[in-house]
Design a protein around this motif. Structure first.
Motif: not given
Length: 562
Positions: A307-325
């Motif tokens: 998976l290319d992390s730059t194309r991932v919107i990652d939703l975790q229990p207490g935070s969210a990421k868009v790419g590396s942000a």
């Protein structure tokens, strides 16, 4: 009588604890009696809202409480000091690893003995009465030893910690404290405090960033995992899938969270070992929305996800990421709900549909194969079923199959304690009487916990128990030592074992061919109010293809050649 503006009522330490558990939805308490918890048990059996479920041993009680928590959101077990609580420790550890709030209550020797350092039974005779509590620390997010003075406050603190952290907690109650009278305030637990706080500024920043990324994308896919369930975000995930109309996939720990019968379902993702259409959909999407994803070795094909992390919107229990942000303070529920609203105004993505893979037809009168077993079971399943699959052949054989809408699925691929599934089914079935449970377990796993079949009959549950008799620890054979003596088990007459464990009250069936399997499942369907024990025979070397590839990776061999 008034306390801090709240009306106080006279109760006991145990009565207060049971009332609090009942208010959280606990209706069954699993465990084994011991002389240090008998007074506590007297109050349990007299309680109007909580039923006692005596299991064959404490490990079974812990597994059952885990299965119960997966259905109800919280479970509880009761053991006696030392010998009982340590027997349950492995099951509690599994709940800790897989993020399940389980309340472990232990009755310990009288506080007078403790103050005197008396050398009583179930201790090490050294006056250390906290020894076993320390053993619980590594698998509990909060612990307390109760006294009449601290009981109400400590019970509330510990229960809220279980819900907040989604982990087991431990309460030690000395025998003379269990029935001690206390004055406790009548007020509801502040359940709002267990929810992760939302940083509104961070949430809006996340949504603006996500919108920019999604507007530029041609394709987007949702990948769901078990943290959606653990953090209560099922409704928000459903909203996102409905509003976005995006294709979606799941990880094996998330089976049962999404509708796998929908044409948009791309399959269950196992990294490099996924079916080609699933792998392509997940790994080539312009945007991959990861909802509560935690990659583990057995659910990611030993971390083979590409998976290319730059194309991932990652939703975790207490935070969210868009790419590396990173956007701290954006919990999973808020992020999913916000994304769902975004899709109302976004241009629609191109609709995509996926076909389920079906096993090639093979002669149904010949000896039963693994492929036939999982294919025929999948055809049999309905939305009013839930599956509990033990780690090994059962889990990897079934987790690759699509479930019908409404069906549930329980496995333990992270902790991976074989023998877990049978007692977990007991707990899950008591927690959910709307659906019929179907247990899938191997003969090696069943030898560890099969005595809980008796508990199922005793407490009137009627699941279908499918035992795969393939002469040993098949998953270990696949990893190393196909003919090693350590992967063999003692041969049991399973029909006789099941008859003995259920006092001849179960419907006993066996199948050696696909035709016999279909006939047995039809007979099981015709007996909805009776425990069914179905023994199926497969060859010692017959392994589901997915398990063969993953086991090769686990054993350090070339998984692509398996």
């Amino acid at each position: 009588m008034q306390e801090d503006g709240n009306v106080a009522t006279r109760t006991t330490v145990t009565g207060y604890l049971l009332d609090r558990l009942a208010s959280l939805g606990v209706r069954h308490l699993f465990g084994v009696p011991g002389d240090y918890n008998l007074q506590l048990l007297d109050e349990v059996v007299a309680h109007p809202d909580i039923a006692w479920v005596g299991t064959a041993n404490e490990l079974g009680a812990a597994y059952a409480a885990d299965g119960y928590a997966r259905m109800r959101g919280i479970g509880a077990l009761l053991t006696t000091s030392g010998v009982g609580e340590l027997s349950a420790l492995n099951g509690v550890a599994g709940s800790y690893a897989e993020l399940l709030p389980v309340v472990h209550i232990t009755g310990s020797p009288k506080s007078t003995f403790e103050r005197a350092g008396a050398a009583v039974h179930h201790t090490a005779a050294d006056g250390d009465y906290e020894r076993f509590a320390r053993a619980q620390e590594s698998v509990s997010c909060a612990l307390a030893t109760l006294t009449p003075d601290n009981a109400a406050a400590e019970i509330d603190r510990v229960l809220l910690a279980a819900l907040r952290h989604r982990r087991p907690v431990y309460l030690r109650i000395p025998a003379d404290v269990a029935t001690a009278p206390i004055d406790a305030a009548v007020s509801e637990l502040p359940l709002d405090s267990v929810e992760l706080p939302v940083d509104e500024e961070a949430l809006q920043g996340f949504l603006r960033h996500a919108q920019i990324v999604l507007e530029r994308a041609q394709t987007a896919v949702v990948l769901a995992d078990h943290l959606v369930d653990r953090y209560g975000a099922q409704h928000e995930l459903d909203l996102l899938l409905a509003e976005s109309n995006l294709p979606y996939a799941d990880l094996a720990m998330a089976k049962g969270l999404v509708d796998e019968s929908d044409p948009r379902f791309a399959g269950t993702y196992f990294g490099a070992f996924s079916r080609p259409a699933t792998k392509q959909a997940v790994e080539t999407a312009d945007v991959l929305i990861q909802a509560g994803v935690r990659f583990t070795d057995t659910t990611s094909g030993f971390f083979s996800q590409d998976l290319d992390s730059t194309r991932v919107i990652d939703l975790q229990p207490g935070s969210a990421k868009v790419g590396s942000a990173l956007y701290a303070g954006v919990p999973l529920k808020a992020a999913l709900a916000g994304l769902a609203k975004l899709f109302v105004d976004l241009p629609p993505f191109e609709a995509r549909e996926f076909e389920s893979e079906s096993a090639a037809a093979s002669p149904t009168e010949l000896p039963l194969t693994q492929d036939q077993l999982w294919s025929h079971l999948t055809t049999y399943l309905r939305g009013d079923h839930f599956v509990v699959a033990d780690q090994g052949t059962a889990f990897f054989g079934m987790s690759a199959q699509p479930l019908p809408a409404g069906a549930g699925f329980i496995g333990q691929p992270l902790w991976g304690s074989i023998g877990y599934a049978l007692p977990a089914l007991l707990g899950a079935q008591l927690a959910d009487d709307r659906r019929r449970g179907i247990l899938l377990t191997g003969d090696g796993a069943a030898q560890m916990t099969v005595q809980e079949l008796g508990s199922m009959v005793r407490y009137g549950v009627s699941p279908i128990v499918v035992l795969i008799n393939n002469q040993g620890y098949t998953i270990e054979r696949a990893i190393n030592g196909p003919r090693a003596a350590y992967n063999d088990i003692a041969p049991w007459n399973w029909q006789a074992v099941a008859a003995a464990m259920t006092d001849d009250q179960a419907l006993l069936l066996t199948a050696r061919t696909a035709d016999e399997l279909d006939e047995a499942l039809a007979r099981a369907d015709a007996a909805p109010d009776r425990l069914v024990f179905l023994e199926v025979h497969t060859d010692l070397d017959d392994i589901p293809p997915l398990l063969a590839r993953i086991a090769a990776a686990a054993g350090g061999r070339d998984a692509t050649a398996a």
